[in-house]
Design a protein around this motif. Structure first.
Motif, short mmCIF file in Angstrom:
data_model
loop_
_atom_site.label_atom_id
_atom_site.label_comp_id
_atom_site.label_asym_id
_atom_site.label_seq_id
_atom_site.Cartn_x
_atom_site.Cartn_y
_atom_site.Cartn_z
N ALA A 64 -3.05 13.14 -15.71
CA ALA A 64 -2.59 13.31 -14.33
C ALA A 64 -3.41 12.45 -13.38
CB ALA A 64 -2.67 14.78 -13.93
N LEU A 65 -4.72 12.36 -13.63
CA LEU A 65 -5.59 11.54 -12.79
C LEU A 65 -5.22 10.06 -12.91
CD1 LEU A 65 -7.93 11.94 -10.86
CD2 LEU A 65 -9.48 11.59 -12.76
N ARG A 66 -4.93 9.61 -14.14
CA ARG A 66 -4.50 8.22 -14.34
C ARG A 66 -3.21 7.94 -13.59
NH1 ARG A 66 -6.03 8.63 -19.86
NH2 ARG A 66 -3.88 9.16 -20.34
N VAL A 67 -2.27 8.88 -13.66
CA VAL A 67 -0.99 8.71 -12.97
C VAL A 67 -1.21 8.64 -11.46
CG1 VAL A 67 1.21 9.83 -12.46
CG2 VAL A 67 0.37 9.77 -14.80
N LEU A 68 -2.09 9.52 -10.95
CA LEU A 68 -2.39 9.53 -9.52
C LEU A 68 -3.00 8.21 -9.07
CD1 LEU A 68 -2.61 11.04 -6.81
CD2 LEU A 68 -4.87 11.79 -7.55
N LYS A 69 -3.97 7.70 -9.84
CA LYS A 69 -4.61 6.43 -9.49
C LYS A 69 -3.60 5.30 -9.47
CE LYS A 69 -9.29 7.38 -11.09
NZ LYS A 69 -10.33 7.01 -12.08
N LYS A 70 -2.69 5.29 -10.44
CA LYS A 70 -1.67 4.25 -10.50
C LYS A 70 -0.75 4.33 -9.29
CE LYS A 70 -0.39 3.12 -14.61
NZ LYS A 70 0.25 3.05 -15.93
N LYS A 71 -0.36 5.55 -8.90
CA LYS A 71 0.49 5.72 -7.73
C LYS A 71 -0.22 5.26 -6.45
CE LYS A 71 3.61 9.45 -9.03
NZ LYS A 71 4.14 10.77 -8.63
N LEU A 72 -1.50 5.62 -6.33
CA LEU A 72 -2.26 5.22 -5.15
C LEU A 72 -2.38 3.70 -5.06
CD1 LEU A 72 -5.14 7.86 -5.15
CD2 LEU A 72 -3.26 7.69 -3.52
N GLN A 73 -2.59 3.07 -6.20
CA GLN A 73 -2.72 1.62 -6.21
C GLN A 73 -1.39 0.96 -5.84
OE1 GLN A 73 -4.44 0.07 -9.75
NE2 GLN A 73 -4.85 -1.91 -8.84
N ARG A 74 -0.29 1.51 -6.37
CA ARG A 74 1.03 0.95 -6.08
C ARG A 74 1.37 1.08 -4.59
NH1 ARG A 74 4.52 3.92 -9.56
NH2 ARG A 74 3.22 3.29 -11.29
N GLU A 75 0.91 2.17 -3.96
CA GLU A 75 1.17 2.39 -2.55
C GLU A 75 0.26 1.55 -1.65
OE1 GLU A 75 3.43 4.38 -0.91
OE2 GLU A 75 4.39 4.67 -2.86
N GLY A 76 -0.81 0.98 -2.22
CA GLY A 76 -1.70 0.13 -1.43
C GLY A 76 -2.79 0.91 -0.72
N VAL A 77 -3.07 2.11 -1.16
CA VAL A 77 -4.08 2.95 -0.50
C VAL A 77 -5.47 2.36 -0.69
CG1 VAL A 77 -5.15 5.24 -0.48
CG2 VAL A 77 -2.69 5.02 -0.71
N TYR A 78 -5.77 1.87 -1.89
CA TYR A 78 -7.10 1.30 -2.14
C TYR A 78 -7.33 0.06 -1.27
CZ TYR A 78 -7.53 4.34 -6.21
OH TYR A 78 -7.62 5.42 -7.02
N ARG A 79 -6.31 -0.78 -1.14
CA ARG A 79 -6.44 -1.99 -0.32
C ARG A 79 -6.68 -1.61 1.14
NH1 ARG A 79 -1.41 -3.91 -0.47
NH2 ARG A 79 -1.59 -4.23 -2.70
N GLU A 80 -5.95 -0.59 1.61
CA GLU A 80 -6.11 -0.14 2.99
C GLU A 80 -7.51 0.43 3.22
OE1 GLU A 80 -3.91 1.51 6.65
OE2 GLU A 80 -2.95 0.61 4.92
N MET A 81 -8.02 1.19 2.27
CA MET A 81 -9.37 1.74 2.41
C MET A 81 -10.40 0.63 2.50
SD MET A 81 -9.17 5.02 -0.18
CE MET A 81 -10.80 4.72 -0.77
N LYS A 82 -10.23 -0.39 1.67
CA LYS A 82 -11.16 -1.51 1.67
C LYS A 82 -11.12 -2.23 3.02
CE LYS A 82 -12.21 -5.76 -0.81
NZ LYS A 82 -11.76 -6.71 -1.82
#
Length: 66
Positions: free
Chosen positions: A13-31
């Motif tokens: 579930a954590l892997r799926v969540l991380k993949k979804k967050l990356q696809r949505e661009g959340v990590y890029r926005e945080m950076k």
């Protein structure tokens, strides 16, 4: 955003969540929001990104036309 945990498999579930967050661009926005960016720097960065996207599209079109 929701992730279903099946059979107590939290790791999956954590892997799926991380993949979804990356696809949505959340990590890029945080950076990007980690430090203040002047409006002129933001414009320059977005302009450079647009140029690189256009060049990539041109390369793909040229490769397809061959």
């Amino acid at each position: 955003m929701q992730v279903v945990v099946r059979e107590n498999n939290v790791d999956q579930a954590l892997r799926v969540l991380k993949k979804k967050l990356q696809r949505e661009g959340v990590y890029r926005e945080m950076k990007l929001r980690r430090h203040y960016e002047k409006p002129s720097e933001k414009r320059a960065r977005e302009h450079a990104a647009a140029i690189s996207r256009a060049r990539k599209a041109d390369r793909k079109h040229a490769e397809r036309d061959r």
